[in-house]
Motif scaffolding. Structure first.
Motif, PDB file in Angstrom:
ATOM      1  N   ASN A 668       1.583 -11.965   7.529  1.00 30.68           N
ATOM      2  CA  ASN A 668       2.799 -11.159   7.465  1.00 30.68           C
ATOM      3  C   ASN A 668       3.289 -10.990   6.027  1.00 30.68           C
ATOM      4  N   GLU A 669       3.188 -12.050   5.225  1.00 31.34           N
ATOM      5  CA  GLU A 669       3.668 -11.976   3.836  1.00 31.34           C
ATOM      6  C   GLU A 669       2.772 -11.092   2.977  1.00 31.34           C
ATOM      7  N   ARG A 670       1.491 -10.964   3.348  1.00 30.51           N
ATOM      8  CA  ARG A 670       0.572 -10.139   2.556  1.00 30.51           C
ATOM      9  C   ARG A 670       0.720  -8.641   2.845  1.00 30.51           C
ATOM     10  N   GLN A 671       1.477  -8.309   3.878  1.00 33.38           N
ATOM     11  CA  GLN A 671       1.639  -6.890   4.211  1.00 33.38           C
ATOM     12  C   GLN A 671       2.512  -6.193   3.166  1.00 33.38           C
ATOM     13  N   THR A 672       2.069  -4.990   2.764  1.00 30.00           N
ATOM     14  CA  THR A 672       2.846  -4.247   1.756  1.00 30.00           C
ATOM     15  C   THR A 672       4.137  -3.694   2.330  1.00 30.00           C
ATOM     16  N   PHE A 673       4.042  -3.209   3.555  1.00 25.95           N
ATOM     17  CA  PHE A 673       5.241  -2.638   4.190  1.00 25.95           C
ATOM     18  C   PHE A 673       5.459  -3.314   5.538  1.00 25.95           C
ATOM     19  N   THR A 674       6.656  -3.784   5.751  1.00 22.50           N
ATOM     20  CA  THR A 674       6.985  -4.453   7.016  1.00 22.50           C
ATOM     21  C   THR A 674       7.965  -3.586   7.786  1.00 22.50           C
TER      22      THR A 674
END
Length: 791
Positions: A668-674
């Protein structure tokens, strides 16, 4: 009048053959134009048939086609060997292996065809010659040499599997060839026999369709089967002896399982024998064979028994219990060989009469068929609900069989039946149990009403019975002695205690283990976590469960899942996470709970493994909601991991409580857009981010936005508990993160920030100080927490 039912099969065959021989085409006997047209047609057909040399058309089976394909492939390999074409040899070898799989699948045999073994031996010899000829190898093209090297490795690896078969072939190749010829001749003979049967069947059907008297009135034409049954029933029952019934019973049972045997017709014939059985023991023996024949109606492991047949089977087993209660001296026994003339002893015989049979095995098979039908029927249809309504009928049967086993002092068998009853009750909450009890009462009332109406219309009923029920009345009448209604206590816990006490005293090890797991499951759904936990710890099942059978392991996983949910509802977060963490560790939650088959990129399953997996699946009404389970597991992990990560932020060897949660958090933290949360994982990750920043209000809002909470019976209580737990962990996370930046913290400010009472905040901080998680002390006059700088 002699009946064909009591004669040998040879008489019927001769009659059928004579009927076929007497047939002449209509119109040819009368002469005239029709005769001339027929003769022209026959001469035309004769001239056409000259080209085909009067060859008879043979319907070939799939098995023969597969064998022919394999033979053609072997011939292609031999042709390629003549021209030293290894590319073609490689292609045909791979093709041959695929054809071998198809042949084994069709024949359902583990024996490898001799044709394949012969091909392997020839290939092996040719490969040795090719490798020895070095000059020829140098002149080979690159593709041919590459295929030769491939075959060198592949054939060596492949032939290791069939070493013994190849050695046998090399020892006596001539006998193998002779055996092949004999097998082919046998197959051809079987084909001819099958085609003869098909021709005779088609001719019989044509005979049935011919009308009787064209000049007279129209009559309903009876089929061959109906005519046969009419002849059976015309025989006077007084002429039938015990020897005739016994002989016919042996004849029917000998035909059981043979190719071409009509299984439903066997049931009808055995049912007729029930009426003319001369002694109670003989009637019981025939009844046992009737139930066995009903089980044979469906021989497939993947499909279930037809539901009407299942219900008749239950009624027949109840009749068996009636007879055993009416004649206590008759004993069902399958341990030893029963005397052939044992059933000749009449009702006035005072000694024990042994009849072969096993009521417990019948009950277990009936239960398995009920379970299988619930697996196969679509759970979102009305048929599934209708099938569930048959469960009280099985409970009636199980209760009666258990009482019979207790009466004859076979307590181990009684414990096995008690476990079957427990497995139909343990997963039901009290509300569902009450609904089943009401359904059982409602199913009894219409039957009694029907009996009253039948008494009022006695004369009409008798006249209808003469038309509907074929054959004579039963020679040995059997009254209803065994109860057709099940006695359910008011509380499911009472029934569970009655059955479990018997199992714990008299059951074997597997029965006791399964009963204990059912008990743990039932305590967990009854909100009794501590009793369920104590039972699990005292039984030590968690230490030995890996050595038990797969169905028991599935039951253990289900019990652990319910134990985790129960702990969560009781606000025991650490215990809930401990119960659920092992189930979610491997990521195969569907397989572990037998609620679906998951596909993995790394583990390919054979068709047999997939079939076994599907046979183990739990019916839909026994499922545990996977979304609720995942929500509880991730929320518990969040409440434990967020303070843990804050406490060990600068520690290189920081301990990990939940690897699954950490992995999801990293992704989840590596996602560019949440984006906004959509599923359970997104909601928990959004709450985790808010909780890490100390924003407990947003975390509560996100968690309470999940749809799964409506599945819980006490939704408001659980949501209030969750809000309180998030506030506590938010306070702990805040202190872990920012206590080093302060010299002192105000108690009143912490109370207002996290909306907690003074006693609650004081309790949490004091526990942290005692556990040395927070290096600080209380300053009572100023109502502050004085922090200590520790390096």
């Amino acid at each position: 009048m002699a009946s064909r039912f009591w004669t040998q099969h040879s008489d019927s065959e001769t009659e059928e053959e004579s009927e076929v021989e007497d047939e002449v085409p209509v119109g040819v006997q009368d002469g005239g134009a029709t005769a001339e047209a027929a003769s022209k047609y026959l001469t035309q057909a004769a001239s056409d048939s000259d080209d085909s040399d009067d060859q008879r058309r043979i319907v070939r089976s799939a098995k023969d086609k597969r064998f022919e394909e394999m033979g053609n492939t072997v011939d292609q390999i031999k042709n390629s060997m003549k021209i030293n074409d290894w590319v073609s040899i490689q292609e045909n070898f791979e093709k041959l292996n695929k054809q071998l799989e198809k042949v084994i699948r069709i024949t359902e045999s583990e024996v490898v065809p001799r044709l394949y073994i012969k091909a392997l031996a020839i290939l092996e010899d040719f490969l040795v010659q090719a490798l020895a000829n070095k000059e020829a190898r140098k002149k080979m093209s690159s593709s041919n040499a590459k295929s030769l090297n491939y075959m060198k490795q592949k054939l060596k690896k492949n032939n290791k599997l069939y070493e013994t078969d190849i050695e046998k072939f090399r020892a006596s190749p001539e006998s193998e060839v002779e055996d092949d010829k004999l097998d082919e001749e046998d197959e051809m003979e079987s084909e001819i026999d099958d085609s003869d049967e098909e021709i005779s069947d088609s001719e019989d059907e044509e005979d049935e369709e011919e009308p009787g008297d064209q000049d007279g009135a129209w009559e309903t034409q009876k089929t061959k089967k109906d005519r046969l049954m009419d002849k059976q029933f015309l025989k006077d029952p007084s002429e039938i002896t015990w020897d005739m019934v016994n002989k016919k019973l042996k004849e029917i049972t000998a035909a059981r399982g043979r190719k071409g045997t009509d299984r439903s017709e066997q049931v009808e014939q055995l049912t007729y024998l029930l009426r003319v059985a001369k002694t109670p023991a003989q009637k019981l023996e025939v009844m046992v064979h009737v139930v066995s024949a009903q089980f044979d109606v469906n021989l497939s492991l993947s499909a279930h028994m037809p539901i009407p047949v299942w219900k008749k089977c239950v009624q027949n087993v109840l009749v068996i219990l009636d007879m055993l209660a009416q004649y206590p001296n008759i004993i069902l026994d399958e341990s030893g060989e029963v005397d052939e003339n044992e059933t000749q002893k009449g009702a006035d015989y005072e000694g024990h009469i042994h009849v072969w049979g096993n009521v417990v095995a019948f009950l277990e098979r009936i239960d398995d068929e009920l379970f299988k039908s619930l697996q196969c029927i679509d759970p979102h249809t009305k048929d599934y609900v209708e099938r569930l309504r048959d469960e009280p009928l099985f409970m009636v049967l199980a209760q009666n069989v258990q009482e019979y086993m207790e009466r004859i002092r076979d307590m181990k068998a009684a414990a096995r039946i008690a476990l079957r009853r427990v497995e139909h009750v343990y997963y039901k909450p009290q509300q569902v149990y009450q609904a089943m009890k009401k359904l059982a009462e409602l199913q009894i009332r219409p039957e009694s009403a029907d009996i009253d109406e039948a008494d009022k219309e006695d004369e009409e009923g008798k006249s209808e019975l003469k038309v509907v029920s074929k054959g004579p009345p039963p020679f040995v009448p059997t009254p209803e002695i065994v109860s057709r209604r099940s006695t359910f206590p008011d509380l499911s816990r009472t029934l569970m205690n009655q059955l479990l006490s018997l199992i714990y005293k008299k059951g074997d090890e597997r029965t006791k283990a399964r009963a204990m797991l059912c008990d743990i499951y039932h305590h967990a759904i009854s909100e009794d976590f501590h009793t369920a936990r104590d039972l699990l710890l005292m039984s030590h099942l968690q230490d030995n469960i890996q050595h038990m059978d797969i169905s028991t392991q599935i039951l253990f996983n289900r019990a652990m899942a319910q134990l985790g949910l129960c702990a969560f509802r009781s606000s025991l977060i650490t215990e809930a996470h401990g119960c659920l963490s092992e189930i979610y560790a491997g990521g195969r939650i569907k397989e572990l709970l037998a609620q679906g088959v998951s596909q993995s990129r790394y583990h390919e399953k054979t068709p047999e493994q997939e079939k076994l997996e599907r046979r183990r699946q739990m019916p839909f009404h026994m499922h545990i909601n996977l979304e609720l389970l995942e929500s509880v597991h991730l929320i518990c992990a969040m409440l434990l991991e967020v303070p843990n990560m804050a406490a060990n932020a600068h520690d290189v060897k920081r301990k990990v409580i939940s690897k699954t949660f950490r992995r999801l958090l990293d992704i989840n933290e590596r996602q560019t857009f949440t984006g906004p949360p959509e599923n359970v994982r997104d909601h928990v990750m959004a709450a985790t981010r808010a909780l890490s920043k100390g924003d407990w209000g947003k975390a509560v809002e996100v968690i309470q936005g999940l749809d799964v909470w409506k599945l819980l019976p006490k939704k408001d209580h659980v949501l209030e508990m969750l809000k309180c737990k998030i506030q506590e962990e938010a306070l702990r996370t805040y202190l872990f993160t920012y206590s080093s930046n302060y010299d002192a913290l105000s108690l009143d400010q912490l109370m207002s920030m996290f909306d907690l009472s003074e006693a609650h905040v004081h309790s949490i901080i004091s526990k942290m100080m005692i556990a040395e998680e927070l290096h600080a002390s209380w300053d009572q006059p100023s109502r502050c927490i004085v922090t200590h700088n520790v390096e």
